[in-house]
Design an enzyme around this catalytic site. Sequence first.
Site, PDB file in Angstrom:
ATOM      1  N   ARG A 164       0.819  -1.226   0.000  1.00 29.62           N
ATOM      2  CA  ARG A 164       0.000   0.000   0.000  1.00 29.62           C
ATOM      3  C   ARG A 164       0.851   1.273   0.000  1.00 29.62           C
ATOM      4  NH1 ARG A 164      -2.827  -3.845  -0.677  1.00 29.62           N
ATOM      5  NH2 ARG A 164      -4.735  -4.381   0.447  1.00 29.62           N
ATOM      6  N   SER A 238     -10.580   1.167   3.874  1.00 27.21           N
ATOM      7  CA  SER A 238      -9.782   0.926   5.082  1.00 27.21           C
ATOM      8  C   SER A 238      -9.145   2.233   5.524  1.00 27.21           C
ATOM      9  CB  SER A 238      -8.668  -0.086   4.797  1.00 27.21           C
ATOM     10  OG  SER A 238      -9.219  -1.252   4.256  1.00 27.21           O
ATOM     11  N   GLU A 334      -4.030   4.893   6.277  1.00 28.93           N
ATOM     12  CA  GLU A 334      -3.925   4.649   4.834  1.00 28.93           C
ATOM     13  C   GLU A 334      -4.522   5.828   4.057  1.00 28.93           C
ATOM     14  OE1 GLU A 334      -4.908   0.679   3.249  1.00 28.93           O
ATOM     15  OE2 GLU A 334      -6.152   1.719   1.768  1.00 28.93           O
TER      16      GLU A 334
HETATM   17  P1  FAD Z   1      -8.196   9.904  -4.670  1.00 32.70           P
HETATM   18  O1  FAD Z   1      -8.914   9.577  -3.422  1.00 32.70           O
HETATM   19  O2  FAD Z   1      -8.768  10.959  -5.528  1.00 32.70           O
HETATM   20  O3  FAD Z   1      -6.678  10.285  -4.321  1.00 32.70           O
HETATM   21  C1  FAD Z   1      -5.944   9.487  -3.431  1.00 32.70           C
HETATM   22  C2  FAD Z   1      -4.503  10.037  -3.358  1.00 32.70           C
HETATM   23  O4  FAD Z   1      -3.866   9.807  -4.601  1.00 32.70           O
HETATM   24  C3  FAD Z   1      -4.456  11.543  -3.139  1.00 32.70           C
HETATM   25  O5  FAD Z   1      -3.338  11.835  -2.347  1.00 32.70           O
HETATM   26  C4  FAD Z   1      -4.279  12.116  -4.533  1.00 32.70           C
HETATM   27  O6  FAD Z   1      -3.631  13.371  -4.565  1.00 32.70           O
HETATM   28  C5  FAD Z   1      -3.451  11.040  -5.197  1.00 32.70           C
HETATM   29  N1  FAD Z   1      -3.716  10.925  -6.635  1.00 32.70           N
HETATM   30  C6  FAD Z   1      -4.916  10.626  -7.218  1.00 32.70           C
HETATM   31  N2  FAD Z   1      -4.779  10.568  -8.549  1.00 32.70           N
HETATM   32  C7  FAD Z   1      -3.486  10.864  -8.815  1.00 32.70           C
HETATM   33  C8  FAD Z   1      -2.730  10.996 -10.027  1.00 32.70           C
HETATM   34  N3  FAD Z   1      -3.291  10.813 -11.226  1.00 32.70           N
HETATM   35  N4  FAD Z   1      -1.431  11.319  -9.927  1.00 32.70           N
HETATM   36  C9  FAD Z   1      -0.837  11.505  -8.716  1.00 32.70           C
HETATM   37  N5  FAD Z   1      -1.499  11.409  -7.543  1.00 32.70           N
HETATM   38  C10 FAD Z   1      -2.803  11.088  -7.599  1.00 32.70           C
HETATM   39  N6  FAD Z   1      -7.879   0.480  -1.848  1.00 32.70           N
HETATM   40  C11 FAD Z   1      -7.195  -0.674  -2.027  1.00 32.70           C
HETATM   41  O7  FAD Z   1      -5.970  -0.663  -2.172  1.00 32.70           O
HETATM   42  N7  FAD Z   1      -7.852  -1.875  -2.061  1.00 32.70           N
HETATM   43  C12 FAD Z   1      -9.186  -1.979  -1.905  1.00 32.70           C
HETATM   44  O8  FAD Z   1      -9.720  -3.079  -1.950  1.00 32.70           O
HETATM   45  C13 FAD Z   1      -9.920  -0.783  -1.680  1.00 32.70           C
HETATM   46  N8  FAD Z   1     -11.252  -0.841  -1.459  1.00 32.70           N
HETATM   47  C14 FAD Z   1     -11.942   0.299  -1.192  1.00 32.70           C
HETATM   48  C15 FAD Z   1     -13.314   0.213  -0.940  1.00 32.70           C
HETATM   49  C16 FAD Z   1     -14.060   1.352  -0.666  1.00 32.70           C
HETATM   50  C17 FAD Z   1     -15.520   1.231  -0.380  1.00 32.70           C
HETATM   51  C18 FAD Z   1     -13.414   2.620  -0.690  1.00 32.70           C
HETATM   52  C19 FAD Z   1     -14.216   3.868  -0.450  1.00 32.70           C
HETATM   53  C20 FAD Z   1     -12.063   2.722  -0.939  1.00 32.70           C
HETATM   54  C21 FAD Z   1     -11.301   1.553  -1.180  1.00 32.70           C
HETATM   55  N9  FAD Z   1      -9.919   1.608  -1.430  1.00 32.70           N
HETATM   56  C22 FAD Z   1      -9.230   0.447  -1.666  1.00 32.70           C
HETATM   57  C23 FAD Z   1      -9.208   2.892  -1.425  1.00 32.70           C
HETATM   58  C24 FAD Z   1      -9.294   3.661  -2.775  1.00 32.70           C
HETATM   59  O9  FAD Z   1     -10.360   3.206  -3.539  1.00 32.70           O
HETATM   60  C25 FAD Z   1      -8.006   3.504  -3.576  1.00 32.70           C
HETATM   61  O10 FAD Z   1      -6.919   4.010  -2.868  1.00 32.70           O
HETATM   62  C26 FAD Z   1      -8.085   4.222  -4.940  1.00 32.70           C
HETATM   63  O11 FAD Z   1      -6.956   3.917  -5.717  1.00 32.70           O
HETATM   64  C27 FAD Z   1      -8.202   5.732  -4.805  1.00 32.70           C
HETATM   65  O12 FAD Z   1      -8.497   6.265  -6.093  1.00 32.70           O
HETATM   66  P2  FAD Z   1      -9.070   7.721  -6.285  1.00 32.70           P
HETATM   67  O13 FAD Z   1      -9.015   8.037  -7.733  1.00 32.70           O
HETATM   68  O14 FAD Z   1     -10.391   7.836  -5.627  1.00 32.70           O
HETATM   69  O15 FAD Z   1      -7.966   8.568  -5.505  1.00 32.70           O
HETATM   70  P1  NAP Z   2     -10.874  -9.961   4.886  1.00 33.07           P
HETATM   71  O1  NAP Z   2     -10.963 -10.873   3.723  1.00 33.07           O
HETATM   72  O2  NAP Z   2     -11.923 -10.038   5.957  1.00 33.07           O
HETATM   73  O3  NAP Z   2      -9.447 -10.131   5.548  1.00 33.07           O
HETATM   74  C1  NAP Z   2      -9.043  -9.319   6.676  1.00 33.07           C
HETATM   75  C2  NAP Z   2      -7.584  -8.969   6.488  1.00 33.07           C
HETATM   76  O4  NAP Z   2      -6.813 -10.154   6.544  1.00 33.07           O
HETATM   77  C3  NAP Z   2      -7.368  -8.335   5.147  1.00 33.07           C
HETATM   78  O5  NAP Z   2      -7.015  -7.010   5.371  1.00 33.07           O
HETATM   79  C4  NAP Z   2      -6.293  -9.160   4.441  1.00 33.07           C
HETATM   80  O6  NAP Z   2      -5.107  -8.427   4.183  1.00 33.07           O
HETATM   81  C5  NAP Z   2      -5.932 -10.257   5.437  1.00 33.07           C
HETATM   82  N1  NAP Z   2      -6.102 -11.582   4.780  1.00 33.07           N
HETATM   83  C6  NAP Z   2      -7.244 -12.322   4.704  1.00 33.07           C
HETATM   84  N2  NAP Z   2      -6.991 -13.485   4.071  1.00 33.07           N
HETATM   85  C7  NAP Z   2      -5.690 -13.474   3.722  1.00 33.07           C
HETATM   86  C8  NAP Z   2      -4.837 -14.393   3.032  1.00 33.07           C
HETATM   87  N3  NAP Z   2      -5.290 -15.558   2.577  1.00 33.07           N
HETATM   88  N4  NAP Z   2      -3.553 -14.039   2.862  1.00 33.07           N
HETATM   89  C9  NAP Z   2      -3.072 -12.866   3.303  1.00 33.07           C
HETATM   90  N5  NAP Z   2      -3.832 -11.949   3.956  1.00 33.07           N
HETATM   91  C10 NAP Z   2      -5.115 -12.251   4.171  1.00 33.07           C
HETATM   92  O7  NAP Z   2     -10.812  -8.422   4.380  1.00 33.07           O
HETATM   93  P2  NAP Z   2     -11.951  -7.461   3.836  1.00 33.07           P
HETATM   94  O8  NAP Z   2     -12.022  -6.275   4.694  1.00 33.07           O
HETATM   95  O9  NAP Z   2     -13.201  -8.230   3.545  1.00 33.07           O
HETATM   96  O10 NAP Z   2     -11.290  -6.984   2.463  1.00 33.07           O
HETATM   97  C11 NAP Z   2     -11.106  -7.906   1.417  1.00 33.07           C
HETATM   98  C12 NAP Z   2      -9.967  -7.463   0.522  1.00 33.07           C
HETATM   99  O11 NAP Z   2     -10.262  -6.182  -0.031  1.00 33.07           O
HETATM  100  C13 NAP Z   2      -8.637  -7.310   1.276  1.00 33.07           C
HETATM  101  O12 NAP Z   2      -7.603  -7.726   0.441  1.00 33.07           O
HETATM  102  C14 NAP Z   2      -8.548  -5.823   1.551  1.00 33.07           C
HETATM  103  O13 NAP Z   2      -7.210  -5.340   1.546  1.00 33.07           O
HETATM  104  C15 NAP Z   2      -9.307  -5.228   0.368  1.00 33.07           C
HETATM  105  N6  NAP Z   2      -9.959  -3.981   0.788  1.00 33.07           N
HETATM  106  C16 NAP Z   2      -9.173  -2.879   0.903  1.00 33.07           C
HETATM  107  C17 NAP Z   2      -9.743  -1.667   1.257  1.00 33.07           C
HETATM  108  C18 NAP Z   2      -8.896  -0.438   1.318  1.00 33.07           C
HETATM  109  O14 NAP Z   2      -9.435   0.657   1.405  1.00 33.07           O
HETATM  110  N7  NAP Z   2      -7.586  -0.555   1.270  1.00 33.07           N
HETATM  111  C19 NAP Z   2     -11.103  -1.585   1.544  1.00 33.07           C
HETATM  112  C20 NAP Z   2     -11.861  -2.731   1.431  1.00 33.07           C
HETATM  113  C21 NAP Z   2     -11.273  -3.935   1.050  1.00 33.07           C
HETATM  114  P3  NAP Z   2      -4.914  -7.501   2.887  1.00 33.07           P
HETATM  115  O15 NAP Z   2      -5.676  -6.245   3.200  1.00 33.07           O
HETATM  116  O16 NAP Z   2      -3.449  -7.285   2.869  1.00 33.07           O
HETATM  117  O17 NAP Z   2      -5.422  -8.203   1.688  1.00 33.07           O
END
Ligand code: FAD
Ligand code: NAP
Length: 338
Positions: A164, A238, A334
């Site tokens: 991340r 998250s 994050e």
């Molecule tokens: P923004 O929120 O608009 O920006 C995020 C940051 O990136 C800011 O600092 C911004 O300045 C910068 N940025 C944006 N675009 C650019 C660009 N073109 N160049 C340089 N900098 C830039 N994340 C995960 O990793 N895994 C997930 O499973 C995941 N699930 C999510 C689920 C939900 C319901 C929500 C609300 C969020 C989730 N996220 C997840 C977080 C988010 O969706 C990601 O981080 C996504 O990539 C953000 O994209 P955005 O365009 O909305 O970025």
């Molecule tokens: P989940 O499946 O309930 O799991 C909880 C946590 O345990 C996750 O964060 C995941 O880490 C870790 N995990 C579970 N199974 C794993 C495996 N087999 N090996 C390694 N790590 C494992 O999580 P959830 O909340 O429902 O989300 C599902 C997936 O979507 C996750 O990968 C999560 O990262 C992603 N997600 C991300 C965001 C965001 O904003 N970043 C929001 C929603 C969902 P990891 O997070 O490293 O995968």
Amino acid sequence: MFSIQHDIDLGSHTTFGCPARAKHAAVVTNIQDLQEAVAFAGDMGLAIRVLGGGSNVLLTGNVPDLVIINQLHQRAECVDGRDVHIRFGSGENWHDAVTWTVGNGWSGMENLALIPGTVGAAPMQNIGAYGVEQASIFEELEAFNFETGEIRKFTAADCDFGYRVSVFKRELRDKVMITSVTYRLSLDPKLVTSYRDVQEELATMSVTTPTTLDIYNAVVRVRTRKLPDPRMIGNAGSFFMNPVITQEQASALLERYPAMPTYPQSDGTVKVAAGWLIEQCGWKGARHGGCGVHDRQALVLVNHGGAVGSEVLELSRKIQQSVADTFGITLVREVNVW
Ligand code: FAD
Ligand code: NAP
């Protein structure tokens, strides 16, 4: 026609929906717009911030800078043997991009379905879900440097992707705008089904030999069921990263908390589920003014309506404190705080 706008509402451009205004904003649809916007910021002595889908930003006050709202759209594919190289404009919607590739029979993005936001933000925190990170399909990107006005190519090594994190979240934060990203997908699926939720969903769907489309469908079904939809309740996914601790720390904690979910990493460290730590501290479903902790996923902070960014930040600090007091683990945010 391109123009700089003034005093615009930003809250509605983010999925958390906390109120704030931008002093200046520019919707850019091509590189010339971007150059004009950057020149305006230079003339006015303004800092620049880029906003994609606003799904990973918490607004805590008005923004005095120039906010660039990314609308750079492009999709260009090139099939080379069994590989498919696709160059996306950074303003493309991520989930639409995933859906399009899966629909074309190209494999690699399926586990990353339904992540909100733009393609250009994906490298920023090296988005990941269900055992796959965008780094695993990344080929190269182009980014516009605000100071030099140059567009530079970045290889995966240049991006320095981690869990991340990337160079764009550290040294190059607010210094460049990613303008395009190229991914390498494949006509030969290498499916990742290591996460229990995905396995269970495939079983529910009666799928024994999954295809790329099956994985995509399973991920969409699980996420739709488990995760709060920002259109219904404001959130930024998250709020904290899962902490990665040493094997010794993990062993000591597991003696006291045998149920603690841990995931050993290839470098010998151990990933701990932050949502579980927060839940154990009693925060799941808790309320704090207009915001709170989601009642099904404690890693997600939510806007119950009318929350302001400062109270979300306050809640997040209380959570960090109690996790530190209970487990001796520091939770790192994050979400990007503006
Ligand atoms: P923004 O929120 O608009 O920006 C995020 C940051 O990136 C800011 O600092 C911004 O300045 C910068 N940025 C944006 N675009 C650019 C660009 N073109 N160049 C340089 N900098 C830039 N994340 C995960 O990793 N895994 C997930 O499973 C995941 N699930 C999510 C689920 C939900 C319901 C929500 C609300 C969020 C989730 N996220 C997840 C977080 C988010 O969706 C990601 O981080 C996504 O990539 C953000 O994209 P955005 O365009 O909305 O970025
Ligand atoms: P989940 O499946 O309930 O799991 C909880 C946590 O345990 C996750 O964060 C995941 O880490 C870790 N995990 C579970 N199974 C794993 C495996 N087999 N090996 C390694 N790590 C494992 O999580 P959830 O909340 O429902 O989300 C599902 C997936 O979507 C996750 O990968 C999560 O990262 C992603 N997600 C991300 C965001 C965001 O904003 N970043 C929001 C929603 C969902 P990891 O997070 O490293 O995968």
